[in-house]
Design an enzyme around this catalytic site. Structure first.
Site, short mmCIF file in Angstrom:
data_model
loop_
_atom_site.label_atom_id
_atom_site.label_comp_id
_atom_site.label_asym_id
_atom_site.label_seq_id
_atom_site.Cartn_x
_atom_site.Cartn_y
_atom_site.Cartn_z
N ASP A 151 0.86 -1.19 0.00
CA ASP A 151 0.00 0.00 0.00
C ASP A 151 0.89 1.24 0.00
O ASP A 151 1.98 1.23 0.58
CB ASP A 151 -0.91 0.02 1.22
CG ASP A 151 -1.93 -1.10 1.20
OD1 ASP A 151 -2.41 -1.45 0.11
OD2 ASP A 151 -2.26 -1.63 2.28
N ASP A 185 -7.14 -1.32 -4.43
CA ASP A 185 -8.18 -0.97 -3.46
C ASP A 185 -9.11 0.10 -4.03
O ASP A 185 -10.33 0.05 -3.81
CB ASP A 185 -7.54 -0.45 -2.17
CG ASP A 185 -6.72 -1.51 -1.46
OD1 ASP A 185 -7.03 -2.70 -1.59
OD2 ASP A 185 -5.75 -1.12 -0.77
#
Length: 215
Positions: A151, A185
């Site tokens: 991420d 995401d």
């Protein structure tokens, strides 16, 4: 929306997602950050669980973290198979373009994070205190199915101490928006958002839509 267009959309999202993750993994050390704007940072973190780092073992106490990780990865793979079948059937049955677009986004995002979970553990070495190498001679940081999702997108739009009168968070230091996420995401969230907010349009077939527009 044809199968070819849906496939192209998925491949583009996958490419952007994986290129961004590989770049971060091979140029940043873990928790390293760069401030792009006051409200946007590139912050490298790794997530070995679900959303916000939640693990299955947090809810199932008798299960070890490693077993829970494999179960989560297998569940993701099964979910992708199901979403892929949903997309195929939606295209075959000529469902709405909105539905096919949304499901394509969700499938692309799920695939992107599965690649991390399945392969990144063997493709890279650890990012803790160092910049990771791709295909290191000594092997990766973990076994297959034990990779961590990369991420890097962080939007700390506001940080400060919450007023005392606010329930639960009063007097505490709070950051909005705290979660760190990635392109995959974003694709999943956008696809789900489309299905929620454009529900009627998404689940109407193109043929039905055309008939409803015919005087």
């Amino acid at each position: 929306m044809s199968l070819q267009k849906a496939t192209l959309l998925i491949l583009i999202i996958l490419l952007v997602d994986q290129v961004s993750k590989i770049y971060i993994k091979t140029h940043f050390t873990l928790t390293e950050s760069i401030e792009v704007f006051s409200w946007f940072q590139i912050l490298f973190v790794e997530n070995e669980g679900m959303a916000w780092g939640t693990k299955i073992s947090d809810f199932v106490s008798f299960m070890s973290d490693r077993t829970a990780k494999v179960c989560l990865t297998v569940f993701r793979i099964l979910a992708v198979i199901g979403i892929g079948y949903w997309l195929y059937k939606s295209i075959k049955l000529k469902q709405s373009k909105t539905l096919i677009f949304a499901v394509s986004l969700i499938l692309a995002g799920a695939l992107g994070n599965i690649i991390d979970s399945v392969f990144f553990g063997v493709l890279f070495d650890s990012s803790a205190g160092q910049v990771a190498s791709f295909l290191p001679a000594e092997g990766g940081y973990d076994a297959i199915f034990h990779g961590k999702v990369v991420d890097m997108l962080h939007f700390p739009m506001w940080s400060g101490v919450m007023p005392d009168w606010i329930p639960f968070y009063g007097g505490q230091y709070f950051t909005f928006f705290e979660p760190v996420f990635n392109v995959a995401d974003m694709a999943i969230s956008t696809g789900i958002g489309i299905l929620i907010f454009f529900n009627k349009r998404a689940f109407k077939t193109d043929e039905a839509a055309n008939q409803s527009e015919t005087p």
